[in-house]
Scaffold this motif. Structure first.
Motif, short mmCIF file in Angstrom:
data_model
loop_
_atom_site.label_atom_id
_atom_site.label_comp_id
_atom_site.label_asym_id
_atom_site.label_seq_id
_atom_site.Cartn_x
_atom_site.Cartn_y
_atom_site.Cartn_z
N ILE A 243 0.85 -1.19 0.00
CA ILE A 243 0.00 0.00 0.00
C ILE A 243 0.89 1.24 0.00
CG2 ILE A 243 -1.89 1.21 1.13
CD1 ILE A 243 -2.45 -1.41 2.68
N GLY A 244 0.67 2.13 -0.97
CA GLY A 244 1.41 3.37 -1.03
C GLY A 244 0.79 4.45 -0.16
N ALA A 245 1.55 5.48 0.08
CA ALA A 245 1.08 6.59 0.92
C ALA A 245 0.14 7.49 0.14
CB ALA A 245 2.27 7.38 1.44
N VAL A 246 -0.58 8.34 0.87
CA VAL A 246 -1.49 9.32 0.27
C VAL A 246 -0.96 10.70 0.60
CG1 VAL A 246 -3.86 10.15 0.16
CG2 VAL A 246 -3.42 7.75 0.65
N ARG A 247 -0.79 11.50 -0.44
CA ARG A 247 -0.29 12.86 -0.23
C ARG A 247 -0.95 13.75 -1.29
NH1 ARG A 247 3.59 9.64 -2.17
NH2 ARG A 247 4.68 9.47 -0.18
N PRO A 248 -1.02 15.04 -1.06
CA PRO A 248 -1.63 15.92 -2.04
C PRO A 248 -0.76 16.06 -3.29
CG PRO A 248 -0.69 17.19 -0.25
CD PRO A 248 -0.59 15.76 0.15
N GLY A 249 -1.39 16.40 -4.39
CA GLY A 249 -0.64 16.65 -5.61
C GLY A 249 -0.78 15.53 -6.62
N PHE A 250 -0.69 15.90 -7.88
CA PHE A 250 -0.84 14.96 -8.99
C PHE A 250 0.29 13.92 -9.01
CE2 PHE A 250 0.02 14.12 -13.58
CZ PHE A 250 -1.08 13.32 -13.79
N GLU A 251 1.47 14.30 -8.50
CA GLU A 251 2.62 13.39 -8.50
C GLU A 251 2.40 12.19 -7.58
OE1 GLU A 251 2.74 16.59 -7.90
OE2 GLU A 251 3.61 17.37 -9.76
N ASN A 252 1.38 12.26 -6.73
CA ASN A 252 1.14 11.16 -5.79
C ASN A 252 0.87 9.85 -6.50
OD1 ASN A 252 0.49 9.95 -3.12
ND2 ASN A 252 -1.55 9.81 -4.02
N PHE A 253 0.26 9.89 -7.70
CA PHE A 253 -0.05 8.64 -8.41
C PHE A 253 1.22 7.82 -8.62
CE2 PHE A 253 -3.85 11.09 -9.70
CZ PHE A 253 -4.82 10.15 -9.36
N GLN A 254 2.26 8.44 -9.16
CA GLN A 254 3.49 7.71 -9.43
C GLN A 254 4.20 7.35 -8.13
OE1 GLN A 254 6.39 9.84 -11.79
NE2 GLN A 254 7.61 8.00 -12.19
N GLN A 255 4.27 8.27 -7.19
CA GLN A 255 4.98 8.02 -5.93
C GLN A 255 4.29 6.91 -5.13
OE1 GLN A 255 5.28 11.79 -3.94
NE2 GLN A 255 6.65 12.67 -5.46
N SER A 256 2.97 6.99 -5.07
CA SER A 256 2.23 5.98 -4.31
C SER A 256 2.37 4.61 -4.96
CB SER A 256 0.74 6.37 -4.23
OG SER A 256 0.02 5.48 -3.39
N TYR A 257 2.39 4.57 -6.29
CA TYR A 257 2.59 3.30 -7.00
C TYR A 257 3.97 2.72 -6.67
CZ TYR A 257 4.19 0.30 -10.79
OH TYR A 257 4.74 -0.73 -11.51
N GLN A 258 5.00 3.52 -6.75
CA GLN A 258 6.35 3.03 -6.48
C GLN A 258 6.47 2.52 -5.05
OE1 GLN A 258 8.66 6.49 -7.54
NE2 GLN A 258 8.81 5.90 -9.70
N GLU A 259 5.85 3.23 -4.11
CA GLU A 259 5.88 2.79 -2.71
C GLU A 259 5.12 1.48 -2.53
OE1 GLU A 259 6.03 7.26 -0.66
OE2 GLU A 259 4.14 6.15 -0.82
N ALA A 260 3.95 1.39 -3.17
CA ALA A 260 3.14 0.17 -3.03
C ALA A 260 3.86 -1.03 -3.63
CB ALA A 260 1.78 0.37 -3.71
N ARG A 261 4.47 -0.83 -4.79
CA ARG A 261 5.21 -1.92 -5.44
C ARG A 261 6.36 -2.39 -4.57
NH1 ARG A 261 9.57 -2.24 -9.14
NH2 ARG A 261 9.37 -4.00 -10.59
N SER A 262 7.10 -1.43 -4.03
CA SER A 262 8.23 -1.77 -3.17
C SER A 262 7.76 -2.47 -1.90
CB SER A 262 9.01 -0.50 -2.81
OG SER A 262 10.05 -0.78 -1.91
N ALA A 263 6.66 -1.96 -1.30
CA ALA A 263 6.14 -2.55 -0.07
C ALA A 263 5.68 -3.99 -0.31
CB ALA A 263 4.98 -1.72 0.47
N CYS A 264 5.06 -4.25 -1.46
CA CYS A 264 4.60 -5.60 -1.80
C CYS A 264 5.80 -6.55 -1.93
CB CYS A 264 3.80 -5.57 -3.09
SG CYS A 264 3.24 -7.20 -3.65
N GLN A 265 6.81 -6.12 -2.66
CA GLN A 265 7.98 -6.97 -2.88
C GLN A 265 8.73 -7.23 -1.58
OE1 GLN A 265 9.86 -4.49 -5.80
NE2 GLN A 265 8.96 -5.60 -7.53
N ILE A 266 8.88 -6.19 -0.76
CA ILE A 266 9.55 -6.36 0.53
C ILE A 266 8.72 -7.28 1.43
CG2 ILE A 266 10.22 -5.18 2.65
CD1 ILE A 266 10.94 -2.75 0.87
N GLY A 267 7.42 -7.09 1.43
CA GLY A 267 6.54 -7.92 2.26
C GLY A 267 6.66 -9.39 1.94
#
Length: 539
Positions: free
Chosen positions: A396-420
């Motif tokens: 699960i990626g973080a939630v933050r304001p701004g349009f850039e959140n889509f890419q940042q949240s995706y990268q975080e979610a992908r990393s969190a899944c792989q690490i998990g």
């Protein structure tokens, strides 16, 4: 198109014939052919044949004549016509009674009537009717083709078919969901449809399946609609009798083809729309959308509102190697549809896509992230019943304001899944905030010196495991997770306290570290974490 017995009697060649039976309702029976036969009947008579006979050899015996009539009726002939003459001077009452009892129209012919002329008259009329039937079939075929070319929907198709048959018509999908109908439906129709589908599936299992199913017990007629070997649904017609005319059968077959084309057109349109949606969501995740304005405009066309707050959920679908099911597009699409439905029930927006066996879901976040996580949890509970052999790991990626959140949240979610998956094992749902340390370690692990570091501490344990079959690395991991609490560690590992103490002593000997020393324990834990993170790089 078949003739009826009544139409045969109206032919000029039969004007001198006499109907001897009194059941005039039987005159509507179909005549599809004509045959000339004497005894024995055996297998020489086919259903719907009009049988011509002189009854030679039995015409003087009322009992044999009655038996002859019964055998003709058993062969499901349309009618029996006896020539009155030298071989059969008269039709005895016992034969007429026998015909009445077996519902067989009995016709008396004058001796002067030639069977060849009678047969020719019937065959000419049958050929004429067949020609008309083919013309009518071609017209119906053209009409349905024109409807499809004009972009007709299933609703329009059912209307046209209902006018042709003068009956109510409905179309359902393969699960019995009603997609189109032409009139108010009876209250029990949905139950009857489900029962009919069960009967059809039973026939298919016994390999008795055919395109048209007449189910007189529940007063329904079902016609399969399929594209190649894929079943799309059924045409359903409520009816009160148990037979179809040839024209009705042809109309239904043409309608089934037209419905299949409708399903195919809709399927192509749906797949094209899904690809466009997939591409858009992937563009958001990968950062390939030029601007917020572009994303808003394109999202509106697809029914998405990208100005809301979203969290990215990255899922990895895994199935055991010995499992019967494969990770297919159909499976992945179904998983995503369940997630989207759970979001809809909670009035949350969702945007989904997939790549191979990975899932990408952007879920709207309103009051709290916990509500959003609950959507995934409930979807997983439902899916565990349908696909018990399938494991899905989530980040699960973080939630933050701004349009850039889509890419940042995706990268975080992908990393969190792989690490998990690497650290905690598959089937977990891990927020990015809980693996922040591992994400830092992941960056460190890319340094070539990091391998030498963890090899220094963990390699001796791995070698001991391989030689002795004792889980030394797992023991160390649980011990450190329980902050050195021996009792809790023994309970988690289902070990006796003394057995655990022996293992910990061996770990100290193999690594040359004292677990009671905070600095050495930290060095050992760092080596363990760097070792565990190695699996992420392989994914």
């Amino acid at each position: 198109m078949a003739l009826s017995v009544r139409q045969v009697l109206d032919l000029e060649a039969f004007q001198t014939a006499s109907l001897l039976t009194s059941q005039h309702t039987l005159l509507g029976r179909e005549v599809r052919w004509v045959s000339v036969i004497e005894v024995p009947v055996e297998d020489f008579v086919r259903p719907h044949e009009l049988v011509l006979s002189t009854a030679v050899g039995i015409g003087h015996d009322p009992a044999l004549l009655a038996q002859f009539a019964r055998e003709i009726a058993e062969a499901r002939a349309a009618a029996l016509a006896i020539s009155i003459g030298p071989y059969t001077p008269a039709i005895p009452p016992t034969m007429i009674e026998a015909c009445e009892s077996v519902a067989l129209p009995l016709i008396a012919l004058p001796w002067e009537s030639r069977f060849s002329e009678l047969s020719e008259a019937i065959l000419q009329r049958l050929l004429h009717e067949q020609y008309n039937l083919l013309n009518r079939s071609f017209t119906v075929h053209q009409q349905f083709i024109q409807l499809i070319l004009a972009g007709a929907t299933l609703s329009k198709l059912t209307q046209v078919l209902a006018e042709m048959l003068q009956r109510i018509v409905l179309i359902v999908d393969e699960n019995g969901k009603i997609l189109a109908h032409t009139a108010p439906l009876e209250d029990d129709l949905a139950i009857r449809v489900q029962k009919a589908l069960s009967l059809v599936k039973e026939e298919a299992a016994r390999k008795l399946s055919s395109p048209i199913h007449l189910l007189p017990d529940i007063h329904l007629l079902l016609v399969k609609v399929q594209v190649a070997t894929r079943l799309c649904g059924y045409l359903i017609v409520p009816f009160t009798h148990s037979s179809l005319s040839q024209l009705e059968q042809l109309i239904l077959e043409h309608a089934s083809t037209a419905a299949a084309l409708c399903f195919l057109q809709q399927r192509i349109a749906d797949e094209a729309e899904m690809r466009i949606r997939d591409d858009f969501v992937w563009a958001l995740a990968s950062g390939n959308v030029p601007s917020l304005e572009h994303a808003i405009a394109r999202g509106q066309l697809l029914g998405y509102d990208v100005e809301r707050r979203y969290a990215c959920f990255f899922g990895q679908v895994e199935i055991p190697e010995n499992g019967e099911r494969l990770v297919t597009e159909q499976l992945v699409r179904h998983i995503l549809s369940v997630v989207a439905e759970q979001a809809r029930q909670k009035h949350l927006r969702a945007m989904t896509t997939w790549v191979s066996s990975t899932l990408i879901v952007f879920l709207e976040v309103r009051r709290s992230e916990k509500m959003t996580e609950e959507v995934i949890r409930q979807a997983m509970q439902w899916l565990s019943l349908t696909y018990p052999e399938t494991t899905i790991s989530w980040g699960i990626g973080a939630v933050r304001p701004g349009f850039e959140n889509f890419q940042q949240s995706y990268q975080e979610a992908r990393s969190a899944c792989q690490i998990g998956i690497s650290v905690y094992g598959p089937g977990q749902m891990i927020p990015a905030r809980e693996v922040a340390m591992y994400r830092t370690l992941l960056a460190v692990s890319r340094d070539p010196e990091s391998r030498a570091y963890w090899e220094r501490y963990i390699r001796p344990l791995l070698d001991y495991e391989q030689a002795k079959g004792v889980e030394m690395v797992r023991t160390l991991e649980v011990y450190l997770a329980n902050q050195g609490n021996v009792s809790e560690t023994a309970r988690h590992l289902h070990l006796h306290r003394q057995s655990l103490l022996y293992r910990l002593q061996r770990i100290e000997q193999l690594t040359s570290c004292h677990l009671a020393d905070a600095q050495e324990r930290f060095a050992l834990e760092l080596g363990l974490r760097l070792y565990l993170i190695q699996g992420v790089e392989k994914r």
